[in-house]
Design a protein around this motif. Structure first.
Motif, PDB file in Angstrom:
ATOM      1  N   GLU A  97       0.823  -1.215   0.000  1.00 40.97           N
ATOM      2  CA  GLU A  97       0.000   0.000   0.000  1.00 40.97           C
ATOM      3  C   GLU A  97       0.856   1.263   0.000  1.00 40.97           C
ATOM      4  OE1 GLU A  97      -3.374  -1.876   2.944  1.00 40.97           O
ATOM      5  OE2 GLU A  97      -2.078  -0.280   3.655  1.00 40.97           O
ATOM      6  N   PRO A  98       0.284   2.342  -0.544  1.00 41.05           N
ATOM      7  CA  PRO A  98       0.998   3.618  -0.515  1.00 41.05           C
ATOM      8  C   PRO A  98       1.527   4.013   0.874  1.00 41.05           C
ATOM      9  CG  PRO A  98      -0.865   3.799  -1.988  1.00 41.05           C
ATOM     10  CD  PRO A  98      -0.930   2.415  -1.375  1.00 41.05           C
ATOM     11  N   LEU A  99       0.804   3.725   1.945  1.00 43.00           N
ATOM     12  CA  LEU A  99       1.295   4.116   3.273  1.00 43.00           C
ATOM     13  C   LEU A  99       2.597   3.377   3.596  1.00 43.00           C
ATOM     14  CD1 LEU A  99       0.875   5.743   5.891  1.00 43.00           C
ATOM     15  CD2 LEU A  99      -0.428   3.797   6.796  1.00 43.00           C
ATOM     16  N   LYS A 121       2.438  10.663 -10.331  1.00 41.92           N
ATOM     17  CA  LYS A 121       1.177  11.099  -9.734  1.00 41.92           C
ATOM     18  C   LYS A 121       0.365   9.904  -9.229  1.00 41.92           C
ATOM     19  CE  LYS A 121      -3.248  12.498 -11.784  1.00 41.92           C
ATOM     20  NZ  LYS A 121      -3.868  13.244 -12.894  1.00 41.92           N
ATOM     21  N   GLN A 122       0.453   8.808  -9.952  1.00 39.31           N
ATOM     22  CA  GLN A 122      -0.485   7.714  -9.702  1.00 39.31           C
ATOM     23  C   GLN A 122       0.110   6.442 -10.288  1.00 39.31           C
ATOM     24  OE1 GLN A 122      -4.228   9.011 -11.134  1.00 39.31           O
ATOM     25  NE2 GLN A 122      -5.079   7.005 -11.504  1.00 39.31           N
ATOM     26  N   ASP A 127      -4.258   2.674  -8.957  1.00 36.06           N
ATOM     27  CA  ASP A 127      -4.886   3.991  -9.154  1.00 36.06           C
ATOM     28  C   ASP A 127      -5.127   4.756  -7.853  1.00 36.06           C
ATOM     29  OD1 ASP A 127      -4.956   4.154 -11.947  1.00 36.06           O
ATOM     30  OD2 ASP A 127      -6.843   3.070 -12.104  1.00 36.06           O
ATOM     31  N   MET A 128      -4.192   4.680  -6.908  1.00 33.87           N
ATOM     32  CA  MET A 128      -4.416   5.324  -5.604  1.00 33.87           C
ATOM     33  C   MET A 128      -4.139   6.823  -5.615  1.00 33.87           C
ATOM     34  SD  MET A 128      -5.527   3.798  -2.880  1.00 33.87           S
ATOM     35  CE  MET A 128      -5.902   2.154  -2.279  1.00 33.87           C
ATOM     36  N   ASN A 129      -3.080   7.227  -6.331  1.00 34.58           N
ATOM     37  CA  ASN A 129      -2.727   8.651  -6.328  1.00 34.58           C
ATOM     38  C   ASN A 129      -2.498   9.136  -4.900  1.00 34.58           C
ATOM     39  OD1 ASN A 129      -2.547  11.414  -6.630  1.00 34.58           O
ATOM     40  ND2 ASN A 129      -4.246  11.577  -8.074  1.00 34.58           N
ATOM     41  N   ALA A 130      -1.588   8.497  -4.196  1.00 34.95           N
ATOM     42  CA  ALA A 130      -1.436   8.805  -2.772  1.00 34.95           C
ATOM     43  C   ALA A 130       0.005   8.869  -2.268  1.00 34.95           C
ATOM     44  CB  ALA A 130      -2.198   7.758  -1.955  1.00 34.95           C
ATOM     45  N   GLN A 133       1.987  12.297  -1.754  1.00 32.32           N
ATOM     46  CA  GLN A 133       1.371  13.121  -0.723  1.00 32.32           C
ATOM     47  C   GLN A 133       1.628  12.525   0.658  1.00 32.32           C
ATOM     48  OE1 GLN A 133       0.142  11.968  -3.598  1.00 32.32           O
ATOM     49  NE2 GLN A 133      -1.839  12.854  -4.111  1.00 32.32           N
ATOM     50  N   MET A 134       1.550  11.191   0.760  1.00 28.54           N
ATOM     51  CA  MET A 134       1.758  10.538   2.060  1.00 28.54           C
ATOM     52  C   MET A 134       3.201  10.724   2.512  1.00 28.54           C
ATOM     53  SD  MET A 134      -0.568   7.106   1.977  1.00 28.54           S
ATOM     54  CE  MET A 134      -1.753   7.335   3.314  1.00 28.54           C
ATOM     55  N   THR A 145       1.836  18.486  -6.222  1.00 31.62           N
ATOM     56  CA  THR A 145       1.377  17.304  -6.952  1.00 31.62           C
ATOM     57  C   THR A 145       0.917  17.673  -8.360  1.00 31.62           C
ATOM     58  OG1 THR A 145      -0.774  17.685  -5.941  1.00 31.62           O
ATOM     59  CG2 THR A 145       0.649  16.057  -4.887  1.00 31.62           C
TER      60      THR A 145
END
Ligand SMILES: Cc1cc2nc3c(=O)[nH]c(=O)nc-3n(C[C@H](O)[C@H](O)[C@H](O)COP(=O)(O)OP(=O)(O)OC[C@H]3O[C@@H](n4cnc5c(N)ncnc54)[C@H](O)[C@@H]3O)c2cc1C
Ligand SMILES: Nc1ncnc2c1ncn2[C@@H]1O[C@H](COP(=O)(O)O)[C@@H](O)[C@H]1O
Lengths: 253, 309
Positions: A97-99, A121-122, A127-130, A133-134, A145
């Protein structure tokens, strides 16, 4: 200055994906894999900054299966100087996961001390796009972004961002995280000599367990299904017939 | 359970359609408090208070919030977090910028592009450009989600909910706004229009895009574009429909000179009626079109416009 570029290995954007019969995930067996298209754009941007003399070193990072090495070799062939592969397992169907990705990237930022992270970006699989930013949130850094233009100035980056109403330009203090959108640049193809040279560039291997982080997933996927299907309709012979159908049959104009 | 829903605010005004669609997505998750953040947002707060299902509105009014920058926005939401169990926003570019940052600050995963709320902890969302839909269950103590607005109808108007002001912390000062270049238009918004007319690479030039715009105006429609049309400079970036552009689900979507790549379909295949005009009868767009017209767009579109105006 130094740039870190996270690159993800994903099913090629041209592949028509299939689902596993048990509905547990997308079937990635024997599927052509490539670098996430947005990450190619991120690598390209870093390489252009290096060609301009703004950037001195580009480090590409990928987290995933051992085969992500190929993705890193592509980044090296495009012009990255060195690569770090963080292996997270051997099952291609396991996607961090992105996190979790952001936590590993944050740890690498602590040791590598880049001035800038340029991510995609993603990822076109989840397709989370995260993640970008995280990462910025974990580091307490500024973020810009969906970048379609990036200029590095004195201790800051000036970034034009693609937003819903058009374009927004912001400045962000360095160090910062930038995520690349489609129109930031057109990535180059690696030339054969550069592909050969990339084989000799350093690629460091680590494992997620080296980081001592709690990376247990927060989301569990219970099902992956086909979206509601759509039947092809009819062909009309003329504009007149089209308008007639839209008025009387569909009732939408 | 209770929801903090971050309203979409554009230049001080409430984007009602997007915000009200997010409200209807989460009505089953408990009381919905809407956070309206920006500079000079009293009217926006009053508008948000009138969305049916909203039980309270929090207003955060400060110059640092005027442009929706991620760092002060995420800090603000964390500061008002309190006991909310769900943090929700319509899946706009602004929210996709802010909510993942917030989620990381709260040490939880973000759940992007929710198409359906199946339970308080279980959601459906598209992956692989909408070629698959995954059902995910979150074990996080609080959930942070963005809502795919095309999947929901906007909540109706209701009785005005009470409005409270919240204090705004110091701007983290990590980024600064320089300018917005916004495409001004009298046309309906792409994501809320009943009809969308989109042009692709086949349209050929920025000048020719006037043909697409003229048909759109004759039908009272919004204008969309494929990535190829945007990349080629025929249309502005905010017209892009698709996996990484806007997701639309109008009553009628008319695709003109668009081949129908999966990344484009991801943004429009939930439209009620799809029309395709393409000179290549093999174009994949015809596989999803209810009405397909194999024709040269330079011949068909002006005739369509004449008949419609
Ligand atoms: C990571 C990634 C993300 C992407 N995201 C998006 C996205 O969000 N949205 C998006 O749209 N795409 C996206 N794409 C791009 C997508 O893969 C396609 O390249 C793009 O949609 C093609 O646009 P098009 O159909 O306009 O162009 P083409 O595929 O070139 O099609 C043009 C069509 O016009 C027709 N045509 C030409 N002349 C005429 C004429 N005179 N009359 C009638 N018909 C004519 C042709 O027959 C053809 O079918 C993405 C790609 C990637 C890799
Ligand atoms: N496993 C990964 N390894 C390296 N980079 C990643 C990984 N996952 C995500 N990223 C980066 O984060 C971006 C956004 O991904 P996502 O948040 O998953 O949509 C990608 O474009 C990559 O730059």
């Amino acid at each position: 200055m130094k740039v870190l570029v996270p690159v993800k290995r994903v099913a090629d954007y041209n592949v028509k994906i299939r689902l596993k019969a048990d509905g547990s995930s997308v079937d990635l067996a024997n599927v052509k894999m490539s670098m996430n298209p947005f990450d190619e754009i991120a690598v390209e941007e870093a390489v252009r900054l290096k060609e301009k003399g703004t950037v001195s070193e580009i480090v590409a990072v990928s987290i995933g299966v051992p085969q992500a090495q190929e993705t890193l070799r592509t980044a090296l062939a495009m012009g990255a100087d060195r690569a770090i592969l963080v292996t997270a397992g051997t099952d291609v169907h396991q996607d961090m996961e992105p996190l979790g990705v952001a936590k590993i990237l944050a740890a690498l930022v602590e040791s590598e001390r880049p001035d800038l992270v340029i991510a995609g970006k993603q990822a076109i699989d989840n397709d989370m796009n995260a993640t970008g930013q995280m990462l910025a949130g974990l580091l307490g850094w500024g973020q810009a972004t969906f970048a379609s233009n990036l200029e590095i100035g004195d201790g800051q980056a000036v970034v034009t961002r693609e937003v819903d109403g058009g374009l927004q330009t912001v400045s962000v203090k360095l160090p910062a995280v930038v995520t690349a959108d489609l129109r930031l640049n057109e990535p180059r193809y690696a030339s054969l000599p550069n592909i050969m040279k990339a084989k000799k560039k350093p690629l460091e291997e680590k494992s997620v367990s080296d980081f001592g982080l709690d990376l247990s997933p927060r989301l569990s996927v219970s099902k992956v299904a086909e979206p509601a299907g759509r039947q092809a309709g009819i062909k009309v012979a003329s504009v007149e017939e089209l308008i007639e159908k839209l008025k009387t049959e569909a009732g939408v104009i | 359970m209770s929801v903090l829903l971050i309203a979409e605010v554009t230049e001080g005004a409430l984007a009602r359609d997007a915000t009200a669609k997010a409200v209807s997505a989460v009505l089953d998750l408990g009381a919905v408090t809407v956070l309206v953040a920006g500079a000079g947002v009293d009217a926006a707060a009053a508008d948000a208070a009138k969305i049916a299902g909203v039980t309270k509105v929090l207003v955060a009014d400060d110059p640092s919030l005027a442009h929706g920058l991620a760092e002060p926005m995420a800090a603000l939401i964390r500061d008002v977090a309190g006991d909310y169990t769900h943090f929700v926003a319509p899946g706009t570019a602004d929210a996709k910028n802010v909510l993942p940052r917030l989620a990381a600050m709260l040490d939880v995963m973000v759940i992007s592009d929710v198409m359906a709320v199946l339970a308080a902890d279980t959601f459906a969302r598209p992956v692989y450009a909408g070629n698959a839909v995954q059902t995910v269950t979150s074990s996080d103590a609080v959930k942070v989600l963005t809502v795919r607005t095309a999947s929901f109808q906007p909540a109706a108007d209701g009785d005005a909910a009470p409005i409270e002001t919240v204090s705004v912390g110091a701007d983290p000062g990590l980024s600064a706004w320089i300018e917005d270049r916004v495409t001004e238009s009298d046309r309906p918004t792409l994501t809320s229009a009943k009809i969308v007319v989109s042009g692709g690479r086949g349209v050929g030039s920025e000048e020719n895009f006037a043909l697409i715009a003229a048909l759109a105006d004759a039908l009272g429609a919004a204008v969309g574009a494929s990535r190829a049309a945007v990349d080629s400079g025929f249309a502005p970036n905010d017209w892009q429909v698709g996996q990484t552009g806007k997701v639309v689900a109008p009553e009628l979507y008319i695709a003109i000179g668009i081949s129908g790549a999966i990344q484009h379909l991801a943004g429009m295949k939930d439209s009620k009626v799809i029309v395709a005009i393409n000179k290549d009868e093999e174009a994949p767009i015809f596989d999803v079109a209810d009405y397909g017209l194999v024709a040269d767009l330079f011949d068909a579109v002006p005739r369509f416009t004449d008949a419609a105006s």
